[in-house]
Design a protein around this motif. Sequence first.
Motif, short mmCIF file in Angstrom:
data_model
loop_
_atom_site.label_atom_id
_atom_site.label_comp_id
_atom_site.label_asym_id
_atom_site.label_seq_id
_atom_site.Cartn_x
_atom_site.Cartn_y
_atom_site.Cartn_z
N ASP A 47 0.96 -1.29 0.02
CA ASP A 47 -0.12 -0.02 0.09
C ASP A 47 0.84 1.22 -0.09
O ASP A 47 0.58 2.28 -0.73
CB ASP A 47 -0.93 -0.08 1.13
CG ASP A 47 -2.16 1.23 1.19
OD1 ASP A 47 -2.27 1.53 0.07
OD2 ASP A 47 -1.92 2.06 2.40
N ARG A 49 3.82 1.49 -1.16
CA ARG A 49 4.64 1.50 -2.48
C ARG A 49 3.71 2.06 -3.48
O ARG A 49 4.23 2.88 -4.60
CB ARG A 49 5.22 0.36 -2.84
CG ARG A 49 6.40 -0.16 -2.17
CD ARG A 49 7.05 -1.35 -2.68
NE ARG A 49 6.21 -2.35 -3.14
CZ ARG A 49 5.90 -3.58 -2.47
NH1 ARG A 49 6.64 -3.91 -1.14
NH2 ARG A 49 5.15 -4.36 -2.67
N SER A 50 2.54 1.84 -3.53
CA SER A 50 1.33 2.02 -4.47
C SER A 50 1.04 3.51 -4.80
O SER A 50 0.43 4.03 -5.58
CB SER A 50 0.19 1.16 -4.34
OG SER A 50 -0.54 1.78 -3.39
N LYS A 51 1.37 4.32 -3.54
CA LYS A 51 0.86 5.65 -3.55
C LYS A 51 1.94 6.74 -3.87
O LYS A 51 3.30 6.37 -3.89
CB LYS A 51 0.16 6.04 -2.18
CG LYS A 51 -1.12 5.35 -2.04
CD LYS A 51 -1.48 5.57 -0.49
CE LYS A 51 -2.82 4.72 -0.28
NZ LYS A 51 -3.20 5.03 1.33
N SER A 52 1.66 7.97 -4.28
CA SER A 52 2.49 8.73 -4.49
C SER A 52 3.45 9.45 -3.35
O SER A 52 2.91 9.45 -2.24
CB SER A 52 2.03 10.15 -5.27
OG SER A 52 1.15 10.72 -4.57
N ASN A 115 0.97 7.54 5.96
CA ASN A 115 0.11 7.14 5.04
C ASN A 115 -1.25 7.86 5.01
O ASN A 115 -2.12 7.61 6.01
CB ASN A 115 -0.17 5.55 5.29
CG ASN A 115 -0.95 5.02 3.94
OD1 ASN A 115 -1.09 5.72 3.07
ND2 ASN A 115 -1.21 3.78 4.23
N TYR A 116 -1.54 8.68 3.95
CA TYR A 116 -3.08 9.41 3.87
C TYR A 116 -3.58 8.50 2.90
O TYR A 116 -3.02 7.53 2.05
CB TYR A 116 -2.48 10.68 3.50
CG TYR A 116 -1.90 11.71 4.51
CD1 TYR A 116 -2.36 12.15 5.56
CD2 TYR A 116 -0.45 12.08 4.07
CE1 TYR A 116 -1.71 12.94 6.37
CE2 TYR A 116 0.13 12.63 5.08
CZ TYR A 116 -0.55 13.15 6.16
OH TYR A 116 0.10 13.97 7.20
N THR A 117 -4.85 8.95 2.53
CA THR A 117 -5.83 8.24 1.49
C THR A 117 -5.16 8.40 0.16
O THR A 117 -5.45 7.45 -0.52
CB THR A 117 -7.25 8.61 1.65
OG1 THR A 117 -7.08 10.27 1.17
CG2 THR A 117 -7.77 8.70 2.92
N ASN A 118 -4.27 9.34 -0.12
CA ASN A 118 -4.11 9.41 -1.58
C ASN A 118 -2.44 9.84 -1.74
O ASN A 118 -1.88 9.87 -2.92
CB ASN A 118 -4.73 10.59 -2.33
CG ASN A 118 -4.69 11.75 -1.37
OD1 ASN A 118 -4.24 11.86 -0.42
ND2 ASN A 118 -5.11 13.02 -2.15
N LYS A 119 -1.82 9.79 -0.60
CA LYS A 119 -0.37 10.05 -0.83
C LYS A 119 0.17 9.33 0.33
O LYS A 119 -0.21 9.06 1.44
CB LYS A 119 -0.11 11.50 -0.82
CG LYS A 119 -0.36 12.21 0.27
CD LYS A 119 -0.11 13.75 0.30
CE LYS A 119 -0.39 14.52 1.55
NZ LYS A 119 0.11 15.87 1.19
N VAL A 120 1.68 9.45 0.45
CA VAL A 120 2.58 8.95 1.51
C VAL A 120 3.56 10.15 1.80
O VAL A 120 4.04 10.22 0.87
CB VAL A 120 3.10 7.50 1.30
CG1 VAL A 120 3.98 7.25 2.25
CG2 VAL A 120 2.17 6.56 1.03
#
Length: 128
Positions: A47, A49-52, A115-120
């Motif tokens: 999770d 790794r998958s976000k910006s 870890n946020y909903t749309n970014k890290v």
Amino acid sequence: MKFQFRLAYYMFGLFLGGVFVIWFLKSKATDRGVEFCYFPNCRVLKDLRSKSLEIDTLAQRSIDQKLVTMDDVRNSLRYGDVDFDKSNKDYRKGKIYIIEGKTASNEEITITMVNYTNKVLLEKIEKK
């Protein structure tokens, strides 16, 4: 038919079926880049790794001072361990995660990420 022959036929069929299933699943996974993550550590790292990725100034300072490289951070996000005792807690409208990894020179590092909903947010990198 004797029990020995029935057992031999059963074992042979089980072996062929197992080889077929492993071959089929492996070819499916490599063709599509599928990764099987069922354990909590693997799921959290996938999770993240998958976000910006955004880098905080404190973490950028560690990278600029050549303490670690971005390759070390990427490898820690792939092969590192999440410290769940200190992680998964609410922090600045997100969840904080502490990842323990290693650098290319095999030195231990601790990475703090939010870890946020749309970014890290890469908040801090420390060497042990």
